[in-house]
Design an enzyme around this catalytic site. Structure first.
Site, PDB file in Angstrom:
ATOM      1  N   GLU A  33       0.917  -1.101  -0.110  1.00 14.01           N
ATOM      2  CA  GLU A  33       0.047  -0.037  -0.102  1.00 14.01           C
ATOM      3  C   GLU A  33       0.749   1.328  -0.209  1.00 14.01           C
ATOM      4  O   GLU A  33       0.641   1.933   0.766  1.00 14.01           O
ATOM      5  CB  GLU A  33      -0.908  -0.168   1.121  1.00 14.01           C
ATOM      6  CG  GLU A  33      -1.965  -0.899   1.015  1.00 14.01           C
ATOM      7  CD  GLU A  33      -3.269  -0.939   2.039  1.00 14.01           C
ATOM      8  OE1 GLU A  33      -2.906   0.067   2.928  1.00 14.01           O
ATOM      9  OE2 GLU A  33      -4.188  -1.688   1.798  1.00 14.01           O
TER      10      GLU A  33
ATOM     11  N   GLU B 124      -5.876  -7.953  -1.006  1.00 12.71           N
ATOM     12  CA  GLU B 124      -6.365  -7.394   0.235  1.00 12.71           C
ATOM     13  C   GLU B 124      -8.019  -7.082   0.061  1.00 12.71           C
ATOM     14  O   GLU B 124      -8.152  -5.980  -0.883  1.00 12.71           O
ATOM     15  CB  GLU B 124      -5.708  -6.406   0.953  1.00 12.71           C
ATOM     16  CG  GLU B 124      -5.007  -6.847   2.164  1.00 12.71           C
ATOM     17  CD  GLU B 124      -4.555  -5.532   2.814  1.00 12.71           C
ATOM     18  OE1 GLU B 124      -3.391  -5.563   3.146  1.00 12.71           O
ATOM     19  OE2 GLU B 124      -5.261  -4.887   3.230  1.00 12.71           O
TER      20      GLU B 124
END
Length: 381
Positions: A176, A289
């Site tokens: 991320e 995710e």
């Protein structure tokens, strides 16, 4: 799958049905024990089995033997793998690496599944005390404390070298990235890809974009500074083996954070622009995710998104967030009462956790057991 959803989905489907070859779960715990705002270095290196841990081997056994999945994303912390006294690069904390390698080898060698190596660092290094917002952005030349892109490449070259002979490893470049120039994410991704290939590693690589690598914002400006869309740069990566896919995260709650138990953001429509971009650039993606709360609304939203991924041939895998050995009764995402996906645990109210609810209701029915990849080097096919 109800007919109204099918009608709404049709505009977003590609002409060819997809083939999900990786289906699984995140194993979160290797990044634990460092959150202490303002206390740089807190919890480093930490105590294995107390402050942090990677997997419960019995949990992996359950997911492989009973649930028939083939994919585990296993988190670790770069500040533990490369202590601050060493700096980011090719010199590792051998104790931490050995503990991590033991977890990866149980997944890949003992159980025969695939393991995604996940440096859970938001493309930052040197201060994880308030992740995701602390630490110097890797490659930020205006920050004298930041690790360089060259150092990041050296780190990945060494990690790949150590797993070069394990065909069931997947290399996840970083978790991320956000609020940084998208051009710098490209540079760091390319440094990692080049280093991995230079040591002879041929396995699959997953490359993240900006904006927490959100699929919904892939073609949009991201962050407070309005950084360029991931779509402007992530098609410029060069992998001589053509074995790199895009790493995507996609939560279904109001702000895409995974912090709420209600699902209000539909995956199919929010991923439509990314899907088109992947098709246009002849790229594949893995949604590594996602998550949803313990309620019928989220069960439907998860089912809708996983059905969408299966219907579009640009997507080759997914992994839900999260199981892990230290979560206990806490929730990794999706509201405080959802609980983790760790078998045998309960939620904070002593009730069934997400393994018994979210997994059973929304995930298990979408596992394409008979088409999952079971052998060979990790790849796009």
């Amino acid at each position: 799958m109800y007919l109204g959803f099918v009608s709404a989905l049709l505009p977003f489907l590609s002409s060819a049905m997809g083939k999900i070859i990786y289906a699984g779960i995140n194993e979160s715990g290797g990044e634990f024990g460092v959150f202490a705002p303002g206390q740089v270095g807190f919890g480093l290196p930490g105590r294995f089995g107390q402050d942090f841990a990677f997997i419960n081997k019995t949990t992996v056994d359950i997911f492989v033997d009973q649930e028939k999945i083939n994919f585990f994303r296993v988190t670790f912390l770069m500040e533990r793998m490369c202590p601050l006294s060493f700096g980011l690069g090719a010199k590792f904390n051998e104790t931490y690496f050995a503990e991590y390698a033991d977890a990866i080898n149980h997944i890949t060698v003992t159980k025969g599944a695939y393991a995604l190596l996940d440096p859970h660092n938001y493309m930052r290094y040197n201060d994880p005390s308030s992740q995701p917002n602390t630490g110097s952005i890797i490659g930020n030349s205006s920050d004298p404390t930041a690790a360089t892109t060259k150092q990041f490449g050296a780190f990945w070259g060494e990690l790949a070298r150590r797993f070069v002979n394990n065909p069931k490893v997947v290399f996840g470049i970083n978790n991320e990235p956000h609020d940084m120039p998208t051009s710098l994410i490209l540079a760091n991704n390319q440094a990692a890809i080049t280093a991995i290939r230079n040591v002879g590693a041929r396995q699959l690589i997953l490359a993240p974009g900006n904006g927490f690598t959100g699929g919904h914002s892939w073609t949009q400006l991201t962050g407070a500074a309005g950084e360029a869309p991931s779509s402007d740069f992530l098609n410029k990566m060069v992998d001589p083996l053509h074995n790199t896919a895009i790493d995507v995260h996609e939560y279904l709650d109001m702000d895409f954070s995974g912090g709420h138990d209600a699902c209000t953001q539909p995956g199919p429509s929010n991923l439509a622009a990314l899907t088109t971009w992947l098709q246009q650039n002849k790229l594949k993606a893995v949604v590594s995710e996602f998550g949803g709360g313990n309620n019928q609304n989220c069960f439907q939203f998860i089912d809708d998104m996983l059905s969408y991924l299966s219907a579009n041939d640009v997507y080759i895998g997914w992994a839900i967030w999260a199981a892990g050995p230290i979560w206990g009764t806490n929730s990794p995402c999706c509201g405080p009462d959802t609980g983790s996906l760790e078998p045998g645990n309960f939620n904070d109210m002593g009730q069934p956790n997400a393994f018994q609810t979210v997994w059973a209701q929304a995930v298990r029915p979408n596992i394409p057991v008979n088409q999952l990849k079971r052998s060979g080097t990790s790849s796009l096919t």
